[in-house]
Write a protein that holds these residues in place. Sequence first.
Motif, PDB file in Angstrom:
ATOM      1  N   SER A  14     108.549 -25.256 -53.376  1.00 52.34           N
ATOM      2  CA  SER A  14     107.454 -24.693 -54.161  1.00 52.34           C
ATOM      3  C   SER A  14     106.916 -23.463 -53.450  1.00 52.34           C
ATOM      4  CB  SER A  14     106.353 -25.748 -54.318  1.00 52.34           C
ATOM      5  OG  SER A  14     106.866 -26.943 -54.881  1.00 52.34           O
ATOM      6  N   ILE A  15     106.000 -22.766 -54.110  1.00 48.82           N
ATOM      7  CA  ILE A  15     105.368 -21.610 -53.493  1.00 48.82           C
ATOM      8  C   ILE A  15     103.879 -21.645 -53.824  1.00 48.82           C
ATOM      9  CG2 ILE A  15     105.802 -20.033 -55.413  1.00 48.82           C
ATOM     10  CD1 ILE A  15     106.331 -17.840 -53.253  1.00 48.82           C
ATOM     11  N   ALA A  16     103.051 -21.403 -52.820  1.00 46.78           N
ATOM     12  CA  ALA A  16     101.605 -21.316 -53.018  1.00 46.78           C
ATOM     13  C   ALA A  16     101.197 -19.858 -52.862  1.00 46.78           C
ATOM     14  CB  ALA A  16     100.878 -22.192 -51.997  1.00 46.78           C
ATOM     15  N   ILE A  17     100.466 -19.357 -53.827  1.00 50.39           N
ATOM     16  CA  ILE A  17      99.965 -17.986 -53.780  1.00 50.39           C
ATOM     17  C   ILE A  17      98.488 -18.068 -53.410  1.00 50.39           C
ATOM     18  CG2 ILE A  17      99.707 -15.818 -55.037  1.00 50.39           C
ATOM     19  CD1 ILE A  17     101.903 -16.966 -56.976  1.00 50.39           C
ATOM     20  N   LEU A  18      98.165 -17.663 -52.189  1.00 54.57           N
ATOM     21  CA  LEU A  18      96.820 -17.814 -51.639  1.00 54.57           C
ATOM     22  C   LEU A  18      96.112 -16.463 -51.684  1.00 54.57           C
ATOM     23  CD1 LEU A  18      94.934 -19.885 -50.294  1.00 54.57           C
ATOM     24  CD2 LEU A  18      95.973 -19.289 -48.089  1.00 54.57           C
ATOM     25  N   ASN A  19      95.113 -16.361 -52.550  1.00 59.00           N
ATOM     26  CA  ASN A  19      94.370 -15.120 -52.761  1.00 59.00           C
ATOM     27  C   ASN A  19      93.018 -15.243 -52.069  1.00 59.00           C
ATOM     28  OD1 ASN A  19      93.024 -12.861 -53.787  1.00 59.00           O
ATOM     29  ND2 ASN A  19      94.038 -13.018 -55.778  1.00 59.00           N
ATOM     30  N   LEU A  20      92.799 -14.445 -51.016  1.00 58.60           N
ATOM     31  CA  LEU A  20      91.626 -14.603 -50.165  1.00 58.60           C
ATOM     32  C   LEU A  20      90.750 -13.361 -50.142  1.00 58.60           C
ATOM     33  CD1 LEU A  20      93.375 -16.192 -47.043  1.00 58.60           C
ATOM     34  CD2 LEU A  20      92.235 -17.417 -48.916  1.00 58.60           C
ATOM     35  N   GLN A  21      89.433 -13.585 -50.177  1.00 54.07           N
ATOM     36  CA  GLN A  21      88.494 -12.518 -49.865  1.00 54.07           C
ATOM     37  C   GLN A  21      88.076 -12.714 -48.414  1.00 54.07           C
ATOM     38  OE1 GLN A  21      84.892 -12.182 -52.171  1.00 54.07           O
ATOM     39  NE2 GLN A  21      84.085 -10.561 -50.866  1.00 54.07           N
ATOM     40  N   CYS A  77     101.456 -32.395 -50.077  1.00 52.58           N
ATOM     41  CA  CYS A  77     102.375 -31.364 -49.586  1.00 52.58           C
ATOM     42  C   CYS A  77     101.735 -29.985 -49.714  1.00 52.58           C
ATOM     43  CB  CYS A  77     103.696 -31.419 -50.347  1.00 52.58           C
ATOM     44  SG  CYS A  77     103.538 -31.256 -52.148  1.00 52.58           S
ATOM     45  N   THR A  78     101.009 -29.748 -50.810  1.00 56.72           N
ATOM     46  CA  THR A  78     100.390 -28.444 -51.018  1.00 56.72           C
ATOM     47  C   THR A  78      99.237 -28.216 -50.051  1.00 56.72           C
ATOM     48  OG1 THR A  78     101.028 -28.467 -53.349  1.00 56.72           O
ATOM     49  CG2 THR A  78      99.274 -26.942 -52.719  1.00 56.72           C
ATOM     50  N   THR A  79      98.447 -29.258 -49.788  1.00 57.78           N
ATOM     51  CA  THR A  79      97.375 -29.134 -48.794  1.00 57.78           C
ATOM     52  C   THR A  79      97.957 -28.778 -47.434  1.00 57.78           C
ATOM     53  OG1 THR A  79      96.031 -30.770 -49.985  1.00 57.78           O
ATOM     54  CG2 THR A  79      95.430 -30.320 -47.705  1.00 57.78           C
ATOM     55  N   ASN A  80      99.062 -29.418 -47.074  1.00 58.47           N
ATOM     56  CA  ASN A  80      99.710 -29.107 -45.800  1.00 58.47           C
ATOM     57  C   ASN A  80     100.253 -27.688 -45.786  1.00 58.47           C
ATOM     58  OD1 ASN A  80     100.388 -31.523 -43.660  1.00 58.47           O
ATOM     59  ND2 ASN A  80      99.852 -32.301 -45.678  1.00 58.47           N
ATOM     60  N   ALA A  81     100.632 -27.168 -46.952  1.00 61.71           N
ATOM     61  CA  ALA A  81     101.185 -25.817 -47.013  1.00 61.71           C
ATOM     62  C   ALA A  81     100.113 -24.750 -46.878  1.00 61.71           C
ATOM     63  CB  ALA A  81     101.950 -25.620 -48.329  1.00 61.71           C
ATOM     64  N   LEU A  90      98.661 -14.023 -49.936  1.00 58.05           N
ATOM     65  CA  LEU A  90      99.802 -14.554 -49.178  1.00 58.05           C
ATOM     66  C   LEU A  90     100.684 -15.392 -50.101  1.00 58.05           C
ATOM     67  CD1 LEU A  90      97.985 -15.831 -45.952  1.00 58.05           C
ATOM     68  CD2 LEU A  90      98.757 -13.506 -46.493  1.00 58.05           C
ATOM     69  N   TYR A  91     101.992 -15.209 -49.987  1.00 57.12           N
ATOM     70  CA  TYR A  91     102.966 -16.014 -50.712  1.00 57.12           C
ATOM     71  C   TYR A  91     103.585 -16.973 -49.699  1.00 57.12           C
ATOM     72  CZ  TYR A  91     102.539 -13.023 -54.811  1.00 57.12           C
ATOM     73  OH  TYR A  91     102.059 -12.357 -55.914  1.00 57.12           O
ATOM     74  N   LEU A  92     103.369 -18.267 -49.928  1.00 54.94           N
ATOM     75  CA  LEU A  92     103.747 -19.290 -48.952  1.00 54.94           C
ATOM     76  C   LEU A  92     104.764 -20.256 -49.564  1.00 54.94           C
ATOM     77  CD1 LEU A  92     100.052 -20.070 -47.945  1.00 54.94           C
ATOM     78  CD2 LEU A  92     101.628 -18.582 -46.681  1.00 54.94           C
ATOM     79  N   TRP A  93     106.016 -20.157 -49.135  1.00 55.73           N
ATOM     80  CA  TRP A  93     107.043 -21.098 -49.568  1.00 55.73           C
ATOM     81  C   TRP A  93     106.853 -22.421 -48.831  1.00 55.73           C
ATOM     82  CZ3 TRP A  93     110.054 -19.495 -53.491  1.00 55.73           C
ATOM     83  CH2 TRP A  93     110.301 -18.132 -53.645  1.00 55.73           C
ATOM     84  N   TYR A  94     107.257 -23.523 -49.462  1.00 57.62           N
ATOM     85  CA  TYR A  94     107.277 -24.804 -48.735  1.00 57.62           C
ATOM     86  C   TYR A  94     108.217 -25.790 -49.414  1.00 57.62           C
ATOM     87  CZ  TYR A  94     103.592 -26.211 -52.173  1.00 57.62           C
ATOM     88  OH  TYR A  94     102.853 -26.477 -53.302  1.00 57.62           O
ATOM     89  N   SER A 114     115.604 -21.716 -53.000  1.00 60.27           N
ATOM     90  CA  SER A 114     116.619 -22.610 -52.430  1.00 60.27           C
ATOM     91  C   SER A 114     116.907 -22.310 -50.956  1.00 60.27           C
ATOM     92  CB  SER A 114     117.918 -22.539 -53.247  1.00 60.27           C
ATOM     93  OG  SER A 114     118.455 -21.232 -53.231  1.00 60.27           O
ATOM     94  N   ASP A 115     116.531 -21.127 -50.479  1.00 60.19           N
ATOM     95  CA  ASP A 115     116.738 -20.792 -49.067  1.00 60.19           C
ATOM     96  C   ASP A 115     115.901 -21.666 -48.144  1.00 60.19           C
ATOM     97  OD1 ASP A 115     118.478 -18.707 -49.733  1.00 60.19           O
ATOM     98  OD2 ASP A 115     116.832 -17.272 -49.920  1.00 60.19           O
ATOM     99  N   PHE A 116     114.878 -22.314 -48.685  1.00 60.43           N
ATOM    100  CA  PHE A 116     113.949 -23.060 -47.844  1.00 60.43           C
ATOM    101  C   PHE A 116     114.119 -24.569 -47.951  1.00 60.43           C
ATOM    102  CE2 PHE A 116     112.101 -18.998 -49.167  1.00 60.43           C
ATOM    103  CZ  PHE A 116     112.037 -18.386 -47.930  1.00 60.43           C
ATOM    104  N   ILE A 117     115.173 -25.003 -48.627  1.00 57.00           N
ATOM    105  CA  ILE A 117     115.469 -26.437 -48.669  1.00 57.00           C
ATOM    106  C   ILE A 117     115.786 -26.909 -47.253  1.00 57.00           C
ATOM    107  CG2 ILE A 117     117.122 -28.183 -49.453  1.00 57.00           C
ATOM    108  CD1 ILE A 117     117.395 -26.589 -52.053  1.00 57.00           C
TER     109      ILE A 117
END
Length: 481
Positions: A377-384, A289-293, A447-451, A422-425
Amino acid sequence: MTATEDSFTNWKTREEIAESMIPIIGKLHRERDVTILLHSRSLVNKSVVSILKTHRFARQIAGAELSVTETLPFLHALTALDLGPSQIDLGILAEAYRSDDRGLSVGDFTAEAVAGATGDNKTERREARDVVLYGFGRIGRLLARLLIEKTGSGNGLRLRAIVVRKGAGQDIVKRASLLRRDSIHGQFQGTITVDEANSRIIANGNEIQVIYSDDPTAVDYTAHGIKNAILIDNTGRWRDREGLSRHLRPGIAKVVLTAPGKGDVPNIVHGVNQDTIKPDEQIISCASCTTNAIVPPLKAMADEYGVLRGHVETVHSFTNDQNLLDNYHNSDRRGRSAPLNMVITETGAASAVTKALPDLDAKITGSSIRVPVPDVSIAILNLQLARGTNREEVLEHLRNVSLTSPLRRQIDFITAPDAVSSDFIGSRHASIVDAGATKVEGDNAILYLWYDNEFGYSSQVIRVVQHVSGVEYPTYPAPAV
């Protein structure tokens, strides 16, 4: 007339228009296998209020609310065309028509925009493809809901059976009850009855055979009339080619795993690399699920700005593999009480990126914390990045990606300042960009990515199954490349 009366009159008018849309949408779906969308959100089997809310949600990504008075003429225009199986996005149609300066009528513009789905160009309706669920846990039951929902036209995918280990007592009654009511995702949309004598669950007219077995090699699917089926293994018990090949029994043509595959098993993230699946490939993984997010937004950023390196921190809801209370567990920290603790754990999502994006020449690291929420869940993606930019440019890019790109079913975009998990259920997107939380400074973007790690992921799995089965119908107007 007061302002209050005027607003109420406007609402009642829009309700009446939305109500008139329902039978048109339903007839197109049942008789022609056409799914009507609004900015990638299906309007099939939706209520009046749901249709109006979906139109209103367009303001989050398009900057302005769409009105049913704008989209209804396009819906009427579609009924006059010789449409074949397809997905038609009214939101994209309305946006494109608004920016077109040729003076075409709605009918002529619509006919031109969906020409690939009409007349001699249209895709022929295919025979329904059998699907078997091996396992019936959290993901298995959500996959069942999605498969049942998508059989309204009588074509496409058809859930024929589930394979489980038999439990004590009224096993089939209990499993049907778990499908009927879910503490997170709510009531099943339809009716469910149980045929205990024949070991069947009947959901919205779909007869689902319950097969009891703990050994894939002991099941003869042809004995139940199942043929050329796609089996979805959602147990995670086997993850390599050797183990998953045990499912390739008479009646089973392909196996799809709902966990990261090991060895040479291809890991597929729909929207990114499904076209790399070889026609003769029998075993496929849908990754995690996280890879897809993280992979779709990572691709969107890499395509536009280039990515030199990155780190993903996932704040993930607890799952069934953790303990309810402190108890023995093979993993040290996961043995501690899930609803009472934040639990540091590992994630393979970062290393899995290279399988989905082999051309990405960037090192991606990752870690994860399980937290006391049951879903989302939420993924925090920190990119250079390879070049400098600013927050406004990045947000505009991601908004456009969510609206008109080939990744619009994978990436959603929200500007609500008070959004919480809970808004993203129930979200069907792989991830949702939180515009308010996004941070950009020069060549650094966070980037903050909800999933919804249950429902959003299950939606991605179904898309992969549709793709390999040949019932993934084209979307019109075609998204921008």
